[in-house]
Design an enzyme around this catalytic site. Structure first.
Site, PDB file in Angstrom:
ATOM      1  N   ARG A 182       0.532 -12.800  -9.403  1.00 23.21           N
ATOM      2  CA  ARG A 182       1.635 -11.509 -10.022  1.00 23.21           C
ATOM      3  C   ARG A 182       3.037 -12.329  -9.871  1.00 23.21           C
ATOM      4  NH1 ARG A 182      -0.099  -5.559  -7.604  1.00 23.21           N
ATOM      5  NH2 ARG A 182      -2.157  -5.887  -8.221  1.00 23.21           N
ATOM      6  N   ARG A 211       5.450  -9.109  -0.376  1.00 19.39           N
ATOM      7  CA  ARG A 211       5.447  -9.172  -1.814  1.00 19.39           C
ATOM      8  C   ARG A 211       5.348 -10.726  -2.329  1.00 19.39           C
ATOM      9  NH1 ARG A 211       6.278  -5.332  -5.434  1.00 19.39           N
ATOM     10  NH2 ARG A 211       7.115  -3.880  -3.753  1.00 19.39           N
ATOM     11  N   GLU A 225       2.629   0.775   0.972  1.00 20.35           N
ATOM     12  CA  GLU A 225       1.440   0.666   0.422  1.00 20.35           C
ATOM     13  C   GLU A 225       0.465  -0.497   0.743  1.00 20.35           C
ATOM     14  OE1 GLU A 225       2.180   0.454  -3.824  1.00 20.35           O
ATOM     15  OE2 GLU A 225      -0.074  -0.246  -4.129  1.00 20.35           O
ATOM     16  N   SER A 237      -4.324   1.135  -3.371  1.00 15.83           N
ATOM     17  CA  SER A 237      -4.095   2.091  -4.567  1.00 15.83           C
ATOM     18  C   SER A 237      -5.363   2.208  -5.233  1.00 15.83           C
ATOM     19  CB  SER A 237      -3.041   1.505  -5.566  1.00 15.83           C
ATOM     20  OG  SER A 237      -2.530   2.525  -6.452  1.00 15.83           O
ATOM     21  N   ARG A 286      -1.245  -7.742   3.303  1.00 16.26           N
ATOM     22  CA  ARG A 286      -0.780  -6.838   3.890  1.00 16.26           C
ATOM     23  C   ARG A 286      -1.369  -6.112   5.122  1.00 16.26           C
ATOM     24  NH1 ARG A 286       2.320  -3.333  -1.112  1.00 16.26           N
ATOM     25  NH2 ARG A 286       3.693  -4.978  -1.615  1.00 16.26           N
TER      26      ARG A 286
END
Length: 450
Positions: A288, A303, A375, A378, A416
């Site tokens: 990303r 991130r 998070e 999802s 994560r």
RNA sequence: GGAGAGGUGGCAGAGUGGUCGAAUGUACCUGACUCGAAAUCAGGCGUAGCGUUUACGCUACCGUGGGUUCGAAUCCCACCCUCUCCGCCA
């Protein structure tokens, strides 16, 4: 993509529901385009019908050896008129399509209205938050002594990359394997290995394109300009545009999630009813650009431009999709439970949901150093939104093709999860105890020691 | 990289520029026969859009995009994809 029929039938209703997620539908423009489309399409089809019948007459007359000059004269002007009408129709339909492609999905009726993550609804909290008798370190400080090396990653690539070494790298691999095994062996998912680079059609199918190109890495292959041979051909040919066009399309996109290649398995397919539900799990890296999040989460591996994720995807009957979502959510939660990590489940509000989703649950894991939940998964039901873009269908009980519903969820984000394990299992001396379920994957290592 | 073959309905597979949205087979659905099934026979059976809204009519779609033509699945150009052989290669 929404069903254009729903816009025609209840434009204001759709617009007001979309407004709850912060999307302002250009109602006037849609109405204008629709009105244009209608009149131009009717006119075009009339002209086409006339051309078809005239051409048929010419054929019949010719077969009988009759004189055709009268009919030919009649059709003489038809061609230009028709061509113009067809071009106008094409333009309007393209405009409508472009408008439609950037409209987000309709939130399910149970989704709470809200503007941001502050308005999300907490569904449940699971697990006991660990108490430490010492000052907790975050994963960066812990990792420094355990093989987590951001400086070298920065040298090799740049910001937002990480390098793992030794037992820590193994722990990362162990987590992925553990997740993959659990979902394939216990939850009934078919393990898949998929391409990490995909074409634009696949990105369009799951909704990343055309609206979110800036979030993606685009990889050209071959030259980005026409090569010498192509230049020569462009110089010699009348329709050089098609060569330029094909050169322009000479690229792939790096997947931002396995959702893209896995869900696109059913693109342009009509699957038999009895094949549903289809359940796939894949472990892939995700890429990303993180454009627009420059200041956020710059510390550590929360991130990154590249991270690993184990992704769950279900292709289901429309009537079973919410059932499937609960099940899939449970599968993701199982991983956290087995790892002994405390977490909570939140239902995202209208303003916080992703573009393609009708309903999303986030799973947030407890990070002691941040003293908060972050998070880690999802899980979404896209209903027919992606299926319509992909033309992914099944043959229903009546034998008619009908759009499937698509679901997916992280099960889990590996990077994560590694962070969560480090922080939740840290000891006073800076070592980290490995959760028991990972032992079979760690070759005898039960503790990471500085 | 070189040479060749091919992309048509769920699948297989025809298709001298005109009555081809497309033969035929198969799968599937309905009916007949049967106690039932199989076999057999008859009929039906693509997707999407538009208009009337049950019945119907029109339009588009034969890998994709252009072109020629009154008319293209069929002819021309480009591209994409698949397969076979040779070469190179992890």
């Amino acid at each position: 993509m929404l069903d254009i029929q729903s816009l025609r039938n209840d434009l204001t209703g759709v617009a007001s529901r979309l407004a709850t997620r912060g999307f302002i539908l250009d109602v006037a423009r849609f109405q204008e385009l629709e009105a244009q489309r209608k009149s131009i399409q009717t006119r075009t089809q009339e002209l086409q019908a006339k051309r078809n019948s005239s051409s048929k007459l010419i054929g019949q007359a010719k077969a009988k050896g009759e004189d055709i000059s009268a009919i030919m004269a009649e059709v003489a002007t038809l061609g230009d008129e028709l061509k113009q009408a067809e071009e106008q129709l094409g333009a309007v339909q393209t405009a409508l399509q472009q408008l439609l492609e950037v409209i987000p999905n309709m939130p399910h009726s149970s989704v709470p209205e809200g503007k941001s993550d502050a308005d999300n609804f907490e569904v449940r909290k699971v697990g006991k938050i660990p108490q430490f008798g010492f000052a907790v370190k975050d994963h960066v400080d812990l990792g420094e002594k355990l093989g987590l090396d951001f400086d070298t990653a920065t040298k090799i690539s740049g910001a937002r990359f990480s390098l793992l070494k030794g037992p820590l790298a193994r722990l990362h691999r162990a987590l992925a394997q553990f997740m993959l095994d659990t979902h394939s062996e216990q939850h009934g998912y078919t393990e898949t290995y998929v391409p990490y680079m995909v074409n634009a059609d696949s990105m369009r199918g799951t909704g990343q394109l055309p609206k979110f190109e800036e979030d993606l890495f685009k990889v050209p292959f071959g030259l980005e300009e026409p090569n010498a041979a192509e230049q020569t051909r462009i110089g010699n040919l009348d329709d050089a545009d098609s060569i330029r066009e094909s050169v322009k399309q000479r690229y792939f996109y790096l997947i931002p999630t396995a959702e893209v290649p896995v869900t696109n398995i059913v693109r342009d397919e009509i699957v038999p009813l009895e094949k549903l539900p289809m359940k796939f799990v894949a472990h892939t890296p995700c890429f990303r650009s993180e454009a627009g999040s420059y200041g956020r989460d710059t510390r550590g591996m929360i991130r990154q431009h590249q991270f690993d994720k184990v992704e769950l995807v279900q292709i289901v009957h429309p009537e079973k999709s919410y059932e499937g979502l609960e099940e899939l959510l449970g599968h993701a939660e199982t991983i956290l439970q087995k790892l002994g990590l405390p977490y909570r489940v939140v239902k995202l509000c209208t303003g916080d949901m992703g573009f393609s989703s009708a309903l999303t649950y986030d799973i947030e894991v407890w990070l002691p150093a941040q003293n908060t939940y972050r998070e880690i998964s999802s899980c979404s039901n896209f209903e027919a939104f992606q299926a319509r873009r992909m033309q992914a269908r099944f043959r229903n009980a009546q034998g008619k093709p009908e759009l499937v519903h698509t679901l997916n969820g992280s099960g889990l984000a590996v990077g994560r999860t590694l962070v969560a394990v480090l922080e939740n299992y840290q000891q006073a001396d800076g070592s980290v105890v490995i959760p028991e379920v990972l032992h079979p994957y760690m070759g005898g290592i039960e503790k990471l020691v500085p």
